[in-house]
Design a protein around this motif. Structure first.
Motif, PDB file in Angstrom:
ATOM      1  N   VAL A   5      -2.371   4.940  -7.530  1.00 13.55           N
ATOM      2  CA  VAL A   5      -3.013   3.519  -6.772  1.00 13.55           C
ATOM      3  C   VAL A   5      -2.469   3.798  -5.438  1.00 13.55           C
ATOM      4  O   VAL A   5      -2.813   2.717  -4.482  1.00 13.55           O
ATOM      5  CB  VAL A   5      -2.283   2.370  -7.362  1.00 13.55           C
ATOM      6  N   ALA A   6      -2.069   4.946  -4.984  1.00 14.54           N
ATOM      7  CA  ALA A   6      -1.926   5.177  -3.510  1.00 14.54           C
ATOM      8  C   ALA A   6      -3.089   4.794  -2.550  1.00 14.54           C
ATOM      9  O   ALA A   6      -3.034   4.416  -1.389  1.00 14.54           O
ATOM     10  CB  ALA A   6      -1.274   6.553  -3.297  1.00 14.54           C
ATOM     11  N   GLY A   7      -4.195   5.299  -3.281  1.00 15.01           N
ATOM     12  CA  GLY A   7      -5.477   5.118  -2.362  1.00 15.01           C
ATOM     13  C   GLY A   7      -5.876   3.571  -2.281  1.00 15.01           C
ATOM     14  O   GLY A   7      -6.064   3.193  -1.212  1.00 15.01           O
ATOM     15  N   VAL A   8      -5.640   2.787  -3.646  1.00 13.40           N
ATOM     16  CA  VAL A   8      -5.822   1.267  -3.256  1.00 13.40           C
ATOM     17  C   VAL A   8      -4.554   0.761  -2.164  1.00 13.40           C
ATOM     18  O   VAL A   8      -5.301   0.086  -1.661  1.00 13.40           O
ATOM     19  CB  VAL A   8      -5.623   0.947  -4.559  1.00 13.40           C
ATOM     20  N   PHE A   9      -3.629   1.346  -2.417  1.00  9.89           N
ATOM     21  CA  PHE A   9      -2.429   0.848  -1.517  1.00  9.89           C
ATOM     22  C   PHE A   9      -2.686   1.152  -0.027  1.00  9.89           C
ATOM     23  O   PHE A   9      -2.490   0.124   0.757  1.00  9.89           O
ATOM     24  CB  PHE A   9      -1.177   1.433  -1.889  1.00  9.89           C
ATOM     25  N   LEU A  10      -3.194   2.104   0.471  1.00 10.57           N
ATOM     26  CA  LEU A  10      -3.866   2.668   1.928  1.00 10.57           C
ATOM     27  C   LEU A  10      -4.787   1.551   2.213  1.00 10.57           C
ATOM     28  O   LEU A  10      -4.500   1.310   3.182  1.00 10.57           O
ATOM     29  CB  LEU A  10      -4.158   3.989   1.711  1.00 10.57           C
ATOM     30  N   VAL A  11      -5.854   1.484   1.314  1.00  7.89           N
ATOM     31  CA  VAL A  11      -6.825   0.583   1.634  1.00  7.89           C
ATOM     32  C   VAL A  11      -6.275  -0.930   2.087  1.00  7.89           C
ATOM     33  O   VAL A  11      -6.562  -1.498   2.946  1.00  7.89           O
ATOM     34  CB  VAL A  11      -8.045   0.528   0.881  1.00  7.89           C
ATOM     35  N   ALA A  12      -5.479  -1.305   1.072  1.00 11.19           N
ATOM     36  CA  ALA A  12      -4.910  -2.761   1.342  1.00 11.19           C
ATOM     37  C   ALA A  12      -3.951  -2.772   2.416  1.00 11.19           C
ATOM     38  O   ALA A  12      -4.141  -3.844   3.231  1.00 11.19           O
ATOM     39  CB  ALA A  12      -3.912  -2.922   0.016  1.00 11.19           C
ATOM     40  N   ARG A  13      -3.054  -1.518   2.753  1.00 12.97           N
ATOM     41  CA  ARG A  13      -2.317  -1.629   4.018  1.00 12.97           C
ATOM     42  C   ARG A  13      -3.219  -1.789   5.194  1.00 12.97           C
ATOM     43  O   ARG A  13      -2.724  -2.478   6.252  1.00 12.97           O
ATOM     44  CB  ARG A  13      -1.562  -0.497   3.829  1.00 12.97           C
ATOM     45  N   LEU A  14      -4.353  -1.081   5.236  1.00 16.68           N
ATOM     46  CA  LEU A  14      -5.243  -1.049   6.433  1.00 16.68           C
ATOM     47  C   LEU A  14      -6.316  -2.148   6.141  1.00 16.68           C
ATOM     48  O   LEU A  14      -7.224  -2.066   6.965  1.00 16.68           O
ATOM     49  CB  LEU A  14      -5.763   0.200   6.685  1.00 16.68           C
ATOM     50  N   PHE A  15      -6.054  -3.159   5.304  1.00 17.40           N
ATOM     51  CA  PHE A  15      -7.253  -3.809   4.946  1.00 17.40           C
ATOM     52  C   PHE A  15      -7.719  -4.701   6.502  1.00 17.40           C
ATOM     53  O   PHE A  15      -9.131  -4.779   6.599  1.00 17.40           O
ATOM     54  CB  PHE A  15      -6.809  -4.941   4.039  1.00 17.40           C
ATOM     55  N   PRO A  16      -6.894  -5.359   7.135  1.00 16.25           N
ATOM     56  CA  PRO A  16      -7.564  -5.979   8.368  1.00 16.25           C
ATOM     57  C   PRO A  16      -8.260  -5.202   9.437  1.00 16.25           C
ATOM     58  O   PRO A  16      -9.221  -5.444   9.627  1.00 16.25           O
ATOM     59  CB  PRO A  16      -6.387  -6.486   9.039  1.00 16.25           C
ATOM     60  N   VAL A  17      -7.948  -3.921   9.263  1.00 12.81           N
ATOM     61  CA  VAL A  17      -8.739  -2.956  10.194  1.00 12.81           C
ATOM     62  C   VAL A  17      -9.839  -2.701   9.469  1.00 12.81           C
ATOM     63  O   VAL A  17     -11.077  -2.722  10.145  1.00 12.81           O
ATOM     64  CB  VAL A  17      -7.724  -1.590  10.310  1.00 12.81           C
TER      65      VAL A  17
END
Lengths: 102, 637
Positions: B275-287
C-alpha cells in the motif's frame, strides 16, 4: 711567452682523450687513468686562466691545489673499490660488474 | 512527541541486535526478543496515535501536521538539502498503527509458524528491518527520505521473499520482485528529480501547502513532448507507486512473491508494503489534484482496470496464496481508484478518505486471510486447494476467523470491509459511471472468489486425510493473532474515519448511501451464493463452466499471459535491441580503446627500456653527446 691558446689546446686534447678513454675502455684502471686526465685538464685550465686573466691573485692556483688533493683522495677510494672488485670477481673488467643488475 | 522517534529506533536496534548477535542466541530467544521489541514499538505507536487523535492533533477543527523530529542529513546548497525526520499527520499516524499492529501480529504468529526453520534468527532480523523501513517510509517528512526508505523496504522485501534461498523458485521470485519494483522506482526517482528541480524543495509540507501553489506556479506551463512537465513528473512518481502497489502492468512480481514465508506475505505483500504506492499518492494528493488532475484520471482508469483484471485471474487460481495475492492486487487497485476519483476538500474528498479507510480495514482482514491461509498450509503442508477440504472439522478457530475475513472483504455488513468499500463505491458513483459499475462487478467477483476459496478449503473437497497425520488446529502463537485480527476486522469499520482523515485536514460527516450500499450488498450476496452453489458441494459444474469458457478460462488461469509478454519484451526488445548493442559497444569500442592504450604503452616501454642498461659508460656517452649538442646549440643558434 707561451700563449693562452696553447694551454687551452693541450687541456682540451687531454679532456677529450680522457672522455674517450672513460667511455671506451673496459679495464677499470684504464678508466681511472682517463678520469685523471679529465680532471687534470680542468686543473690546467684553472692555472692558465688564473695566470693570464688575474696574474695578481691566487684563487685559481688554490683551486688547482684543492683539485689535486681531491683527485688523490678519489683515486685512493677508486683503487680500493677496484681491489675489492678484483677480489670478488677475479678480474677488473667493467662489463663483468653486473651482479647487482641481474 | 519526540518519543515517536522510538518507534523508528526500536526496530532498527532490534535488526542490529538480531542480525549481528542472532546466531549466538537460541532461536526462541531471538524470536521473543523480536516480538517484545515490536510490542513496545506498537505500544509507543498507539500512544502517539492516542495523543495525536485525541489530545494535540486538532487545533480548532483542523488537523495539524507536526514535525517532532527533524535534522539535516545531507546539505549540498542552501536550497538542496536532504532532511530526515518524523512527520505526524492523520494518515501517517494511522499508518503507524496499521504497520505496528500487523507487524506485531506477524511476529507473534511467526513464533509458531516458523518454529524449527533454519535461519529463524535471520528471519526475525529481517522482519525488524522491514518494520523499520516501512515506519520510516510513512513518517517521511520529505520525498527523498521517503525514497530512501522506499528502497529499504524493497531490499528487505527482496531478502524475505528469498528467505528460502535454497529453493530456485524463491530466488527467482525475489529477483523478479526486486527488479520489477526497481524498474518502477527508476521512474519514481526521475519524477522526484523533475519535481524538485522546479520547486527547489523535497519537503512534503512545502509541496502541498496552499493547494500545492508552489508546484503549480513553479512549473508554469513548462512542457515536454506535448505533456506538461508537472503531469510528466507526477506520472513518473505514480509509476514508482504503481510498481510497489502492483498496478497493471507492473503487478507481475506480487503473485510470485508468495514464494516467501506466509507471514511475510501477510505483512509485506498484503498489509503494508504494497500500500506504499497508495500512501505515496495520498501524501502528494493536493499536488496531484491541483497540478496534474489528468494523472488522477489516469490513476483511476489504471486502478479500475487492475481491479477487474486481478479479480478475474483470482477466480481461476488454485494456489490459495496466489488467490489472495490477486485479491490483494484487486483491493489495492480499489484504493487507487478511490484516490483517482476523489476531489479536494470536505465531502468532495470522500474518495481520499475512502481510500485511506479501505487501506486501514484491508490491512487487517487481508493480513488475517494470509495468516489463516498460513495456518491451513501449516496443517496440510500444501498450497494447492485440491489438497484441502473439510477443514472446518479440524481447525475451528482458523475456520471462523477466515470466514470473518472473507465476509469483511466481500463487503457484508457489519464487517469492516463493507464500510470502506461502500465509501469507495459511493465516491466512484458520484464521479464516473463506468468506473462505478466496473467496481461494482469487481465487488461481486471478490465475494465470489473469496468464498470459492473458503468453501474449497473448509468444506467441500478432499476428505480422506491420512489417519496418522490428520490436520490439526494451529498452536496458540498462531491462533492468537488470528483472533485479534478477526476482532479488528469486525470492529474497525465502525470508526468514524471522516472525522480523522480528509483531503484538506478538515473533518466532515459521511453517511451510508443506502442506494450504493444496497447495490454492493446485493452483488456481494450474489457472489457468495454463486460460490456456495458451485463449491459448497462436490459437483462437476465448475469444471463444466471452465470448459464452456474455453480460451477465456485458460487465459485467466495463465494470468492473461502477462508474464510471458513481459518475458518476451525483456528478452527480445530490451536484451536484443538495447542490451546487446550496448554490450557490443562496451566490448568492442570501450574495451579496445583501453586495450589499445595498454598496448601502446607496452610497446613504447619495450622500445625505450634498452636505454636503461646500467652501463655507466653508456650513460656518460649520452651525457657527453647531449652536452656537446646543447653547447653547439647555445653557441651557434
Amino acid at each position: 711567452m707561451i700563449r693562452l691558446e696553447y694551454y687551452l689546446i693541450i687541456s682540451t686534447l687531454m679532456f677529450f682523450i680522457g672522455i674517450f678513454g672513460f667511455i671506451t675502455r673496459k679495464n677499470m684502471i684504464a678508466i681511472l687513468i682517463s678520469l685523471e686526465l679529465v680532471l687534470n685538464a680542468v686543473e690546467i685550465n684553472f692555472a692558465a686562466f688564473n695566470r693570464f686573466l688575474y696574474p695578481h691573485q691566487l684563487e685559481g692556483m688554490f683551486f688547482t691545489l684543492f683539485g689535486i688533493a681531491i683527485t688523490a683522495a678519489e683515486t685512493a677510494v677508486a683503487l680500493a673499490i677496484i681491489i675489492n672488485a678484483y677480489r670478488s670477481i677475479g678480474n677488473i673488467n667493467i662489463n663483468n660488474l653486473n651482479r647487482m643488475k641481474n | 512527541m519526540e518519543y515517536s522517534l522510538f518507534i523508528l529506533i526500536a526496530p532498527f536496534f532490534l535488526f542490529l541486535v538480531l542480525g549481528l548477535l542472532g546466531m549466538k542466541m537460541k532461536p526462541k530467544v531471538a524470536g521473543i526478543i523480536g516480538t517484545i521489541g515490536m510490542g513496545l514499538c506498537a505500544i509507543c505507536a498507539y500512544t502517539v496515535a492516542y495523543q495525536y487523535f485525541f489530545q494535540t492533533g486538532r487545533v480548532g477543527e483542523e488537523w495539524q501536521q507536526f514535525i517532532p523530529v527533524n535534522f539535516e542529513w545531507l546539505r549540498f546548497t542552501e536550497n538542496l538539502h536532504i532532511d530526515l525526520g518524523i512527520l505526524l499527520d492523520p494518515i501517517s499516524v494511522m499508518m503507524l498503527v496499521v504497520i505496528t499492529t500487523v507487524s506485531l501480529m506477524v511476529h507473534i504468529y511467526s513464533l509458531g509458524y516458523m518454529h524449527g526453520e533454519t535461519g529463524f534468527q535471520r528471519y526475525y532480523a529481517l522482519l525488524s528491518l522491514f518494520s523499520f523501513s516501512m515506519l520510516g517510509l510513512v513518517v517521511a517528512t520529505n520525498i527523498f527520505q521517503m525514497y530512501i526508505f522506499w528502497e529499504l523496504v524493497g531490499v528487505s522485501s527482496y531478502s524475505l521473499i528469498g528467505f528460502y534461498y535454497t529453493k530456485p523458485s524463491a530466488v527467482s521470485a525475489s529477483k523478479k520482485a526486486f527488479i520489477v519494483t526497481r524498474f518502477a522506482d527508476l521512474g519514481f526517482l526521475i519524477g522526484i528529480l523533475i519535481l524538485s528541480y522546479y520547486t527547489k524543495t523535497f519537503d512534503f509540507g512545502t509541496l502541498t501547502a496552499n493547494h500545492a501553489e508552489l508546484v503549480t506556479t513553479s512549473f508554469a506551463g513548462g512542457t515536454f513532448m506535448g505533456l506538461s512537465l508537472a503531469t510528466l513528473a507526477l506520472t513518473l512518481i505514480f509509476m514508482g507507486g504503481a510498481g510497489k502497489s502492483a498496478m497493471f502492468p507492473l503487478h507481475i512480481w506480487l503473485p510470485d512473491a508468495m514464494e516467501g514465508p506466509t507471514p511475510v506475505s501477510a505483512l509485506i505483500h498484503a498489509a503494508t508494503m504494497v500500500v506504499a504506492g497508495v500512501f505515496l499518492v495520498a501524501r502528494l494528493f493536493p499536488v496531484y489534484f491541483f497540478a496534474a488532475p489528468d494523472v488522477l484520471t489516469l490513476i483511476a482508469y489504471i486502478g479500475t482496470f487492475t481491479a477487474l483484471f486481478a479479480a478475474v485471474i483470482a477466480i481461476t487460481q488454485t494456489d490459495i496464496k496466489r488467490v489472495l495475492a490477486f485479491s490483494t492486487i484487486s483491493q489495492i487497485a480499489y484504493m487507487m481508484v478511490a484516490l483517482g476519483v476523489s476531489d479536494y476538500g470536505g465531502h468532495d474528498g470522500l474518495g481520499y478518505m475512502a481510500s485511506m479507510f479501505h487501506l486501514f480495514t484491508h490491512a487487517f482482514f487481508k493480513a488475517l486471510l494470509f495468516l489463516g491461509a498460513g495456518s491451513v498450509i501449516h496443517a496440510v503442508h500444501s498450497n494447492e486447494m485440491s489438497q484441502m477440504g473439510n477443514l472446518h472439522k479440524y481447525m475451528p478457530i482458523t475456520n471462523w476467523t477466515f470466514l470473518i475475513a472473507c465476509l469483511a472483504i466481500a463487503g457484508i455488513p457489519p464487517f469492516s470491509g463493507f464500510f470502506s468499500k461502500d465509501e469507495i463505491l459511493a465516491a466512484a458513483f458520484h464521479h464516473h459511471q463506468v468506473i462505478f459499475w466496473t467496481l461494482w462487478i469487481v465487488a461481486g467477483l471478490t465475494a465470489f472468489y473469496m468464498f470459492r476459496l473458503y468453501f474449497r478449503i473448509f468444506w467441500n473437497g478432499k476428505r480422506d486425510y491420512n489417519e496418522h497425520h490428520k490436520p490439526h488446529e494451529s498452536p496458540l502463537a498462531m491462533a492468537l493473532p488470528l483472533i485479534i485480527l478477526a476482532v479488528f476486522s469486525v470492529f474497525t469499520g465502525f470508526i468514524p474515519f471522516s472525522d480523522f482523515i480528509s483531503s484538506d485536514f478538515m473533518p466532515f460527516h459521511t453517511h451510508i448511501d443506502w442506494t450504493v450500499a444496497g447495490m454492493s450488498i446485493v452483488v456481494a450476496l450474489i457472489g457468495i451464493s454463486g460460490a456456495f452453489a458451485l463449491y459448497a458441494k462436490n459437483s462437476k459444474q465448475p469444471a463444466q463452466i471452465a470448459q464452456s469458457l474455453g480460451g477465456l478460462y485458460k487465459a485467466a488461469l495463465h494470468k492473461f499471459y502477462l508474464d510471458e509478454v513481459w518475458m518476451w519484451f525483456t528478452q527480445t526488445v530490451i536484451f536484443r535491441y538495447i542490451c546487446m548493442p550496448i554490450a557490443w559497444f562496451d566490448r568492442h569500442i570501450i574495451d579496445s580503446a583501453m586495450n589499445g592504450l595498454a598496448w601502446t604503452t607496452q610497446k613504447s616501454a619495450d622500445s625505450v627500456k634498452g636505454l636503461q642498461s646500467g652501463q655507466v659508460q653508456f650513460y656518460a656517452w649520452v651525457f657527453v653527446v647531449g652536452s656537446i649538442l646543447i653547447a653547439v646549440l647555445v653557441l651557434f643558434f
